[in-house]
Design an enzyme around this catalytic site. Structure first.
Site, short mmCIF file in Angstrom:
data_model
loop_
_atom_site.label_atom_id
_atom_site.label_comp_id
_atom_site.label_asym_id
_atom_site.label_seq_id
_atom_site.Cartn_x
_atom_site.Cartn_y
_atom_site.Cartn_z
N HIS A 74 1.25 -1.41 0.01
CA HIS A 74 -0.13 0.06 -0.20
C HIS A 74 1.50 1.43 -0.36
CE1 HIS A 74 -3.12 -3.09 2.05
NE2 HIS A 74 -3.38 -2.19 1.02
N GLY A 85 4.13 -0.49 5.08
CA GLY A 85 5.22 -1.04 5.42
C GLY A 85 3.90 -2.57 5.51
N HIS A 86 3.22 -3.55 4.27
CA HIS A 86 2.27 -3.83 4.02
C HIS A 86 2.49 -4.32 3.18
CE1 HIS A 86 -0.46 -0.32 5.93
NE2 HIS A 86 -0.33 -0.93 7.12
N LEU A 87 3.90 -5.19 3.15
CA LEU A 87 4.99 -5.64 1.61
C LEU A 87 3.82 -7.39 1.62
CD1 LEU A 87 6.67 -3.73 1.76
CD2 LEU A 87 8.16 -5.30 0.34
#
Length: 624
Positions: A355, A540-542
């Site tokens: 995101h 930090g939504h990898l």
């Protein structure tokens, strides 16, 4: 650097103020923080469970992050199974427990702070490179994230199932969201008791009081037509107070929730920190994973550990694909180019999603005006240490969340933009706004793209594939629709500015200096596009780099039970298995995946144990 290994760079202090006297005070304050908060509650465990007494286990779990801690807890419930949990980082530091000190994690040694490759359509740092935060500690990224507890929309998971992943629809995964949850907010529970639970390990709560600034934002959203909802009920189009992964004013990481309560009582669980796994041991003839190779950061000794049942990768969306490729599982051409023997050709590292967001303006409030002194921060830290009270119990995010739908989203009741707001404080020394602990006299709303079409990939670094960070090519915003959604998201966000709620509160909307976009007319589509391309905020939504999918899907790495295709005794359990990114933060979904996968492992081995008696245990294990 103190004895715990926490290292805060001078850059952090310089970012706050260039004034020598103020800088000196801040350096003193940082020393104070290191002295009092640089240790870990878990240091007492370091001498226990060294793992040297045996190198043989039933299960080896690589990575003690949001997923790994959950899996270690659930599998160690089986007293006859011996579990090894390996973590490259150290114990979770105390400072991470303080919600108001979230800003400190950015420059700590408990954050990998990966860098992307040069991005073609995004990122505002030098050379078009973005920084990707990733936790390196017991608890992983759950010790550095914003503590926002967001499940996503029920249709996210129905879509996973429609893609061929049987058992991953909303009706299936809700059980595991509930299983993990200890919801401590009575009003939320009473509104939707069928969607929540209070018996899980993971504490979830709203703050004790609704901040008046957040209340203004909530009323503004309602004024323009958004419903106030429980956004974790499965339907998340609307607005609400934030639900946080906290407990009584402290961060509640997966380490604190799932590992700390059992660490002294379950002797079948061995935990090794500062231990970097360098390879999964796979027999190339049988294609069965039978252990790991790892190196201790303290002794620099290389060790081998064996797993009689399974090796479980829970290292995250960056490290899990890296480790698979180092072990010979990945795109055959890429591995051959590097000189790694190919054991199984799979699209490891592909399908990378995340995101991103933009902040179209900032808002000045009438609250907490005036200078902030170091002495005040010290007092507030002491209040937190002594009583878990005061401003340090609050996050750097405003207590509000909203989900919007643009015209590009064709599915009914599905948001494609999420809005959260970062608190800011005006620094009289630098004459700039900063994200500074929980104190604020303003905030910056972020329009977050929830349904990105763009996909990236992760590759090994050919120069030094083992020691170097992998090459991360995110390709943010390379699909034109992603920029179009962000532009409309910013336009929708702008509507709250003209509400009576904002005007009555005296909120003042301002244009932030944006070096690459200042020449453009403010609040226009071309200005918002410039922000997206040149001033991208990365979250930090990898996820997605070890994609879950059915056997006929050539883009998949694991099946619906998270077993790596073509390799026996090897699973991936973390955010990398997500086939499509959820429409919300990814920590809660990652914990759900770990809860569900733990049950699947127990089911699989229970089924194997019931096979006809003439099949030996050794034959059963070699066939799995």
């Amino acid at each position: 650097m103190d004895s715990s290994g926490i290292n805060f760079t001078v850059q952090y202090n310089q970012r706050l103020s260039p004034a020598d006297d103020y800088l000196s005070q801040l350096v003193t304050f940082m020393t104070y923080l290191l002295q009092y908060l640089g240790f870990s509650y878990d240091d007492k465990f370091k001498s226990q469970n060294s793992g040297d007494e045996t190198r043989a286990f039933d299960f080896i779990i690589v990575g003690a992050g949001s997923a790994g801690c959950v899996v270690a807890n659930r599998l160690s419930e089986m007293g006859s199974w011996k579990i090894l949990l390996l973590e490259a980082g150290d114990e979770e530091p105390v400072y991470a427990d303080v919600p108001g000190l979230l800003s400190l994690s950015g420059d700590s040694s408990h954050n990998y702070n990966y860098k992307t490759q040069t991005e073609p359509r995004s990122c505002g740092e030098s050379n078009k490179i973005c920084t990707i935060p990733r936790g390196k500690s017991m608890g992983g990224s759950s010790i550095i994230n914003g503590m926002q507890w967001v499940r996503g929309n029920r249709r996210d998971y129905d879509n996973w199932q429609n893609l061929g992943n049987y058992g991953w629809g909303w009706s299936n995964v809700l059980k595991y969201f509930k299983k993990s949850e200890n919801l401590r907010s009575l009003d939320v529970f009473e509104t939707n008791p069928e969607a929540h639970d209070v018996r899980g390990y993971q504490s979830v709560e709203t703050t004790k009081y609704l901040d008046k600034g957040a209340k203004v934002i909530l009323n503004a959203w309602k004024e323009i037509g958004l419903r106030e909802i429980d956004y974790n009920s499965g339907e998340n189009l609307g607005t609400a107070r934030m639900q946080f992964s906290t407990q009584n004013g402290s961060r509640h990481s997966t380490n604190a929730a799932y590992i700390r309560p059992i660490r002294q009582t379950r002797r079948n669980l061995v935990i090794l920190t500062k231990t970097q796994v360098t390879k999964i041991l796979i027999d190339p003839s049988t294609k069965r994973a039978f252990g790991v190779e790892c190196k201790s950061a303290e002794s620099n000794e290389t060790k081998l550990y064996h797993a009689s049942r399974e090796v479980i990768l829970s290292a995250g969306a960056i490290e899990s694909p890296k480790l698979l490729m180092l072990s010979g599982v990945g795109p055959s051409k890429h591995l051959r180019d590097i000189g790694i023997p190919v054991i199984e050709n799979l699209p490891v590292g592909k399908n990378l999603m995340n995101h991103v967001s933009i902040s179209p303006f900032s808002v000045s409030t009438t609250y907490q005006n005036g200078s902030l002194t170091v002495d005040q921060i010290k007092q507030d830290v002491m209040s937190w240490l002594n009583n878990r009270t005061g401003p340090m119990t609050l996050s750097t995010f405003m207590d509000n969340i909203a989900f919007l739908r643009t015209r590009y989203e064709k599915q009914a009741n599905m948001p494609d933009i999420q809005v959260v707001s970062m608190k800011t404080k005006y620094d009289t020394n630098t004459m700039m706004n900063h994200v500074l602990y929980p104190y604020y006299d303003g905030f910056k709303p972020l329009a977050i793209l929830l349904a990105p079409k763009s996909r990236g990939e992760i590759l090994l670094n050919k120069e030094n594939p083992l020691q170097s960070a992998p090459l991360i090519q995110t390709n943010f915003l390379t699909n034109p629709e992603d920029i179009s959604r962000l532009i409309e998201g910013a336009t929708l966000l702008r509507k709250i500015v003209n509400t009576s709620a904002f005007k009555k509160a005296g909120f003042e909307v301002k244009r932030d200096p944006m070096s690459k976009c200042d020449h453009l007319k403010w609040e226009t589509p071309i200005y918002y596009k410039c922000l997206a391309v040149n001033h991208t905020t990365v979250h930090g939504h990898l996820c997605g780099t070890c994609k879950m999918g059915p056997p006929g899907d050539i883009t998949s790495v694991v099946d619906s039970r998270l077993r790596v295709y073509g390799i026996k005794g090897l699973r991936v359990i973390d955010a990398s298995v997500m086939p499509v990114i959820p429409r919300g933060n990814t920590n809660a979904p990652t914990i759900m995946i770990a809860e569900k996968a733990s049950d699947m492992i127990r089911e699989d081995w229970d089924s194997l144990s019931r096979l006809v008696s003439f099949v030996t245990v050794g034959d059963i294990r070699s066939s799995f």
